[in-house]
Design a protein around this motif. Structure first.
Motif, PDB file in Angstrom:
ATOM      1  N   SER A   1      13.056  -4.152  -4.896  1.00 24.02           N
ATOM      2  CA  SER A   1      13.915  -3.644  -3.832  1.00 24.02           C
ATOM      3  C   SER A   1      15.247  -4.384  -3.841  1.00 24.02           C
ATOM      4  O   SER A   1      16.182  -3.992  -3.159  1.00 24.02           O
ATOM      5  CB  SER A   1      13.236  -3.827  -2.479  1.00 24.02           C
ATOM      6  OG  SER A   1      12.870  -5.180  -2.322  1.00 24.02           O
TER       7      SER A   1
ATOM      8  N   LYS B   1       1.876   8.915  -6.474  1.00 29.93           N
ATOM      9  CA  LYS B   1       2.185  10.336  -6.307  1.00 29.93           C
ATOM     10  C   LYS B   1       3.287  10.760  -7.262  1.00 29.93           C
ATOM     11  O   LYS B   1       3.215  11.814  -7.882  1.00 29.93           O
ATOM     12  CB  LYS B   1       2.606  10.607  -4.855  1.00 29.93           C
ATOM     13  CG  LYS B   1       2.762  12.081  -4.548  1.00 29.93           C
ATOM     14  CD  LYS B   1       1.411  12.780  -4.505  1.00 29.93           C
ATOM     15  CE  LYS B   1       1.485  14.225  -4.086  1.00 29.93           C
ATOM     16  NZ  LYS B   1       2.058  15.120  -5.069  1.00 29.93           N
ATOM     17  N   ILE B   2       4.310   9.917  -7.368  1.00 27.39           N
ATOM     18  CA  ILE B   2       5.415  10.240  -8.264  1.00 27.39           C
ATOM     19  C   ILE B   2       4.900  10.380  -9.698  1.00 27.39           C
ATOM     20  O   ILE B   2       5.257  11.313 -10.412  1.00 27.39           O
ATOM     21  CB  ILE B   2       6.516   9.151  -8.190  1.00 27.39           C
ATOM     22  CG1 ILE B   2       7.266   9.250  -6.864  1.00 27.39           C
ATOM     23  CG2 ILE B   2       7.501   9.276  -9.352  1.00 27.39           C
ATOM     24  CD1 ILE B   2       8.241   8.121  -6.620  1.00 27.39           C
TER      25      ILE B   2
ATOM     26  N   LYS C   1       1.036   4.047  -2.976  1.00 29.29           N
ATOM     27  CA  LYS C   1       0.775   5.469  -2.736  1.00 29.29           C
ATOM     28  C   LYS C   1       1.937   6.316  -3.264  1.00 29.29           C
ATOM     29  O   LYS C   1       1.742   7.354  -3.875  1.00 29.29           O
ATOM     30  CB  LYS C   1       0.583   5.706  -1.232  1.00 29.29           C
ATOM     31  CG  LYS C   1      -0.015   7.068  -0.928  1.00 29.29           C
ATOM     32  CD  LYS C   1      -0.387   7.187   0.544  1.00 29.29           C
ATOM     33  CE  LYS C   1      -0.659   8.623   0.930  1.00 29.29           C
ATOM     34  NZ  LYS C   1      -2.018   9.071   0.645  1.00 29.29           N
ATOM     35  N   LEU C   2       3.121   5.833  -3.037  1.00 31.76           N
ATOM     36  CA  LEU C   2       4.320   6.534  -3.477  1.00 31.76           C
ATOM     37  C   LEU C   2       4.402   6.614  -5.001  1.00 31.76           C
ATOM     38  O   LEU C   2       4.610   7.693  -5.560  1.00 31.76           O
ATOM     39  CB  LEU C   2       5.562   5.774  -2.989  1.00 31.76           C
ATOM     40  CG  LEU C   2       6.443   6.444  -1.948  1.00 31.76           C
ATOM     41  CD1 LEU C   2       7.643   5.564  -1.675  1.00 31.76           C
ATOM     42  CD2 LEU C   2       6.933   7.815  -2.443  1.00 31.76           C
TER      43      LEU C   2
ATOM     44  N   CYS D   1       8.351  -8.578  -6.681  1.00 31.95           N
ATOM     45  CA  CYS D   1       7.953  -9.509  -5.623  1.00 31.95           C
ATOM     46  C   CYS D   1       6.528  -9.279  -5.180  1.00 31.95           C
ATOM     47  O   CYS D   1       6.267  -8.387  -4.374  1.00 31.95           O
ATOM     48  CB  CYS D   1       8.834  -9.317  -4.384  1.00 31.95           C
ATOM     49  SG  CYS D   1      10.374 -10.177  -4.476  1.00 31.95           S
TER      50      CYS D   1
ATOM     51  N   LYS E   1      13.996  -0.060  -6.058  1.00 33.20           N
ATOM     52  CA  LYS E   1      13.173   0.671  -5.092  1.00 33.20           C
ATOM     53  C   LYS E   1      14.071   1.207  -3.990  1.00 33.20           C
ATOM     54  O   LYS E   1      15.081   0.584  -3.654  1.00 33.20           O
ATOM     55  CB  LYS E   1      12.144  -0.270  -4.477  1.00 33.20           C
ATOM     56  CG  LYS E   1      10.964  -0.561  -5.337  1.00 33.20           C
ATOM     57  CD  LYS E   1      10.048  -1.492  -4.562  1.00 33.20           C
ATOM     58  CE  LYS E   1       8.653  -1.400  -5.074  1.00 33.20           C
ATOM     59  NZ  LYS E   1       7.745  -2.209  -4.254  1.00 33.20           N
ATOM     60  N   PRO E   2      13.685   2.301  -3.350  1.00 36.95           N
ATOM     61  CA  PRO E   2      12.480   3.069  -3.621  1.00 36.95           C
ATOM     62  C   PRO E   2      12.608   3.908  -4.889  1.00 36.95           C
ATOM     63  O   PRO E   2      13.624   4.546  -5.119  1.00 36.95           O
ATOM     64  CB  PRO E   2      12.346   3.969  -2.398  1.00 36.95           C
ATOM     65  CG  PRO E   2      13.696   4.080  -1.821  1.00 36.95           C
ATOM     66  CD  PRO E   2      14.422   2.831  -2.191  1.00 36.95           C
ATOM     67  N   VAL E   3      11.545   3.870  -5.667  1.00 39.88           N
ATOM     68  CA  VAL E   3      11.530   4.584  -6.929  1.00 39.88           C
ATOM     69  C   VAL E   3      11.479   6.088  -6.660  1.00 39.88           C
ATOM     70  O   VAL E   3      10.857   6.532  -5.705  1.00 39.88           O
ATOM     71  CB  VAL E   3      10.317   4.152  -7.772  1.00 39.88           C
ATOM     72  CG1 VAL E   3      10.257   4.915  -9.083  1.00 39.88           C
ATOM     73  CG2 VAL E   3      10.383   2.671  -8.044  1.00 39.88           C
ATOM     74  N   GLN E   4      12.165   6.845  -7.492  1.00 36.16           N
ATOM     75  CA  GLN E   4      12.209   8.288  -7.290  1.00 36.16           C
ATOM     76  C   GLN E   4      11.706   9.022  -8.518  1.00 36.16           C
ATOM     77  O   GLN E   4      11.599   8.456  -9.598  1.00 36.16           O
ATOM     78  CB  GLN E   4      13.644   8.702  -6.985  1.00 36.16           C
ATOM     79  CG  GLN E   4      14.266   7.773  -5.935  1.00 36.16           C
ATOM     80  CD  GLN E   4      15.403   8.388  -5.197  1.00 36.16           C
ATOM     81  OE1 GLN E   4      16.190   9.088  -5.778  1.00 36.16           O
ATOM     82  NE2 GLN E   4      15.470   8.121  -3.911  1.00 36.16           N
TER      83      GLN E   4
ATOM     84  N   LEU F   1       0.826  -1.212   0.000  1.00 35.08           N
ATOM     85  CA  LEU F   1       0.000   0.000   0.000  1.00 35.08           C
ATOM     86  C   LEU F   1       0.860   1.262   0.000  1.00 35.08           C
ATOM     87  O   LEU F   1       0.601   2.232  -0.729  1.00 35.08           O
ATOM     88  CB  LEU F   1      -0.921  -0.018   1.225  1.00 35.08           C
ATOM     89  CG  LEU F   1      -1.830   1.187   1.453  1.00 35.08           C
ATOM     90  CD1 LEU F   1      -2.693   1.469   0.242  1.00 35.08           C
ATOM     91  CD2 LEU F   1      -2.710   0.959   2.673  1.00 35.08           C
ATOM     92  N   ILE F   2       1.907   1.231   0.794  1.00 36.31           N
ATOM     93  CA  ILE F   2       2.808   2.388   0.876  1.00 36.31           C
ATOM     94  C   ILE F   2       3.464   2.650  -0.470  1.00 36.31           C
ATOM     95  O   ILE F   2       3.506   3.791  -0.948  1.00 36.31           O
ATOM     96  CB  ILE F   2       3.883   2.148   1.960  1.00 36.31           C
ATOM     97  CG1 ILE F   2       3.228   2.186   3.334  1.00 36.31           C
ATOM     98  CG2 ILE F   2       5.000   3.177   1.878  1.00 36.31           C
ATOM     99  CD1 ILE F   2       4.063   1.603   4.440  1.00 36.31           C
ATOM    100  N   ASP F   3       3.959   1.589  -1.085  1.00 36.33           N
ATOM    101  CA  ASP F   3       4.634   1.767  -2.373  1.00 36.33           C
ATOM    102  C   ASP F   3       3.661   2.181  -3.465  1.00 36.33           C
ATOM    103  O   ASP F   3       4.035   2.930  -4.376  1.00 36.33           O
ATOM    104  CB  ASP F   3       5.365   0.478  -2.763  1.00 36.33           C
ATOM    105  CG  ASP F   3       6.603   0.257  -1.912  1.00 36.33           C
ATOM    106  OD1 ASP F   3       7.162  -0.852  -1.936  1.00 36.33           O
ATOM    107  OD2 ASP F   3       7.023   1.210  -1.225  1.00 36.33           O
TER     108      ASP F   3
END
Lengths: 149, 183
Positions: free
Chosen positions: B110, B30-31, B26-27, B81, B131-134, B22-24
């Motif tokens: 990751s 947004k990116i 969301k990230l 994964c 990861k983490p993707v920027q 879920l966190i990834d």
């Protein structure tokens, strides 16, 4: 405390968090993604991290209490925790997860238990610090100031 | 931007993001949105296939009808994964179907495992992000989209910059793959 003092305190506090490796540049990335469309983005993501971590730590505790430990399952949880801590820049938590996964691979219960204790500790530290930082930010905003980046 | 204009940019690309975290999700959402992409985020490979109109039952549809791909997806970004269907499995399924094989697929992971990365690239992934993707990673995606949906694009002129350390050094040098020069 006046606004300028609060802002200075925040800057110093943030700097120390980076300096002590509680946070790394991924956290900076999060802040850079925050904008007027998503003014609470960082708090939202970090809150997700807290919820997720609480859940994972519980799962890990249960899994390691079993008579016969399912290391694949333990590893899967640690992998998730490693991923989410990495995604928000919680470097110290992430580092413990790396060691934790090694113990899983070795099927070393003692090592895993030690890491669990360590990761709980690091998580608790970074959580406290982030909550304090958000509190400072809120105080600044309430005083009509802006967050120094 | 308070003009109340609702016309969307014609060149807004639609990205399908797949990640069980879920966190990834969301990230990445947004990116991508920050980079002006339209985003649909799903939490599994099977949901991704569903969204693309590729069910497990009807594999390779004979007809190349436009209707097969109900929603235009210009790019798929997927985690490697994932429980059930991995990003690699998803990549294979996408490349097997005539209606989706030309959609560029980017894999995220990751873990910096060269054999994994190479296998994905060899099996048709456009690129591989660690990861983490920027934001900077996503900025490099534009060329992949601009070139159009062409599978004729040769893989040979892709410059694989190698930096395959097993452990990320503390200053986090990031391995980049398939870095295309924007002409």
């Amino acid at each position: 405390m006046d606004l300028a003092q609060l802002q200075r305190q925040l800057v110093d506090y943030k700097t120390s968090l980076y300096h002590e490796d509680f946070l790394d540049e991924q956290f900076t990335q999060l802040q850079e993604l925050q904008d007027e469309n998503n003014p609470d983005f960082v708090v939202e993501v970090v809150s997700l991290f807290f919820e997720d971590s609480d859940r994972l730590l519980n799962e890990l505790t249960k899994a390691l209490e079993q008579q016969s430990v399912d290391f694949k399952s333990v590893d899967a949880h640690v992998h998730q925790l490693k991923g989410s801590s990495s995604s928000i820049g919680a470097q110290r938590v992430q580092k413990v997860c790396i060691a934790f996964r090694n113990y899983c691979e070795e099927q070393n219960v003692e090592g895993c238990l030690k890491c669990l204790q360590q990761v709980r500790h690091e998580y608790s530290l970074v959580k406290t610090k982030l909550e304090f930082m958000f509190q400072l930010q809120q105080q600044i905003l309430s005083a009509g100031g802006s967050i120094p980046m | 931007m308070a003009m109340g204009m609702t016309t969307q940019s014609q060149t807004q690309f639609h990205v399908l993001a797949v990640d069980d975290s879920l966190i990834d999700r969301k990230l990445i959402e947004k990116i991508l949105k920050t980079s002006s992409y339209q985003v649909t985020a799903v939490d599994s490979g099977s949901k991704a296939l569903e969204f693309l109109g590729l069910n497990d039952e009807n594999i390779d549809n004979e007809d190349e009808d436009e209707d097969d791909q109900q929603v235009g997806v210009n790019l798929i970004v997927t985690d490697y994964c994932m429980p059930g269907m991995t990003g690699y499995d998803l990549l294979r399924r996408i490349k097997q179907s005539s209606s989706s094989k030309d959609i560029p697929v980017v894999i995220m992971s990751s873990e910096n495992i060269p054999s994994r990365i190479n296998r994905c690239l060899e099996d048709g992934a456009e690129d591989f992000f660690l990861k983490p993707v920027q934001l900077s990673d996503v900025n490099k995606l534009r060329p992949h989209l601009m070139k159009g949906i062409g599978s004729e694009e040769t893989q040979s002129n892709i410059n694989k910059r190698k930096s395959m350390e097993d452990i990320h050094p503390p200053d986090r040098t990031r391995a980049r793959y398939n870095e295309l020069e924007v002409v």
